[in-house]
Design an enzyme around this catalytic site. Sequence first.
Site, PDB file in Angstrom:
ATOM      1  N   GLU A  74       0.829  -1.208   0.000  1.00 48.97           N
ATOM      2  CA  GLU A  74       0.000   0.000   0.000  1.00 48.97           C
ATOM      3  C   GLU A  74       0.861   1.255   0.000  1.00 48.97           C
ATOM      4  O   GLU A  74       0.581   2.227  -0.707  1.00 48.97           O
ATOM      5  CB  GLU A  74      -0.918   0.026   1.238  1.00 48.97           C
ATOM      6  CG  GLU A  74      -1.922  -1.116   1.294  1.00 48.97           C
ATOM      7  CD  GLU A  74      -1.400  -2.361   1.998  1.00 48.97           C
ATOM      8  OE1 GLU A  74      -0.186  -2.652   1.889  1.00 48.97           O
ATOM      9  OE2 GLU A  74      -2.208  -3.039   2.629  1.00 48.97           O
ATOM     10  N   CYS A 112      -1.980  -2.960   7.357  1.00 48.27           N
ATOM     11  CA  CYS A 112      -1.338  -2.727   8.658  1.00 48.27           C
ATOM     12  C   CYS A 112      -1.587  -1.284   9.120  1.00 48.27           C
ATOM     13  O   CYS A 112      -2.030  -0.422   8.341  1.00 48.27           O
ATOM     14  CB  CYS A 112       0.159  -3.026   8.580  1.00 48.27           C
ATOM     15  SG  CYS A 112       1.145  -1.700   7.888  1.00 48.27           S
TER      16      CYS A 112
HETATM   17  N1  THU Z   1       2.158  -6.469   3.970  1.00 47.27           N
HETATM   18  C1  THU Z   1       1.691  -5.613   3.024  1.00 47.27           C
HETATM   19  O1  THU Z   1       2.338  -5.384   2.000  1.00 47.27           O
HETATM   20  N2  THU Z   1       0.499  -5.023   3.233  1.00 47.27           N
HETATM   21  C2  THU Z   1      -0.323  -5.286   4.287  1.00 47.27           C
HETATM   22  O2  THU Z   1      -1.388  -4.715   4.361  1.00 47.27           O
HETATM   23  C3  THU Z   1       0.094  -6.225   5.325  1.00 47.27           C
HETATM   24  C4  THU Z   1       1.470  -6.762   5.205  1.00 47.27           C
HETATM   25  C5  THU Z   1       3.439  -7.136   3.728  1.00 47.27           C
HETATM   26  C6  THU Z   1       4.576  -6.701   4.588  1.00 47.27           C
HETATM   27  C7  THU Z   1       5.463  -7.926   4.515  1.00 47.27           C
HETATM   28  O3  THU Z   1       6.241  -7.875   3.335  1.00 47.27           O
HETATM   29  C8  THU Z   1       4.494  -9.082   4.394  1.00 47.27           C
HETATM   30  O4  THU Z   1       3.277  -8.520   3.935  1.00 47.27           O
HETATM   31  C9  THU Z   1       4.261  -9.842   5.676  1.00 47.27           C
HETATM   32  O5  THU Z   1       3.938  -8.984   6.718  1.00 47.27           O
END
Ligand code: THU
Length: 160
Positions: A74, A112
Amino acid sequence: MQSKEIHIPISIYLLDELCANDQELMQAAIEATNRSYAPYSHFSVGAAARLKDGTIITGTNQENAAYPSGICAERTTLFYANSQHPDQAVITLAIAARNERGELLDEPIPPCGACRQVMLETQTRFATPMRILLYGNKGIYELQNVGDLLPLSFSAATME
Ligand code: THU
């Protein structure tokens, strides 16, 4: 004592129930998951931002051996969109993710906290509501506004 409840309206769609523009945007987010760089978590996230002029910008999570140096899909997407098109509001952000087996998630992918805060900044910056689409095989959540993802949020207005 007083109490307060916060109501968060969420519409739930299957992919083919979305309008054509949103289907296109969600398909772009799903395709983007295949360009994720996630050798550590094996969790591949894709995001697609629709700008006010109709342009679609995609991004993915980019991991690093020094874990905190990586970044979520994001934020990759919004920072790139805002860097390349600083005068274009982001009107919709679609997000999708695959697990380590390469399967799209059944439940809607929850962004997140840091990404929610960055989404809020983008929405505030352009003074334009940003709709959020969270992909799940069992249903796609649609939120009309980043505030619905981040109730009681901290923003520049808090400091005034
Ligand atoms: N991650 C995202 O790219 N977006 C989210 O909304 C949640 C988590 C990624 C971060 C990391 O590379 C992987 O997912 C595991 O946490």
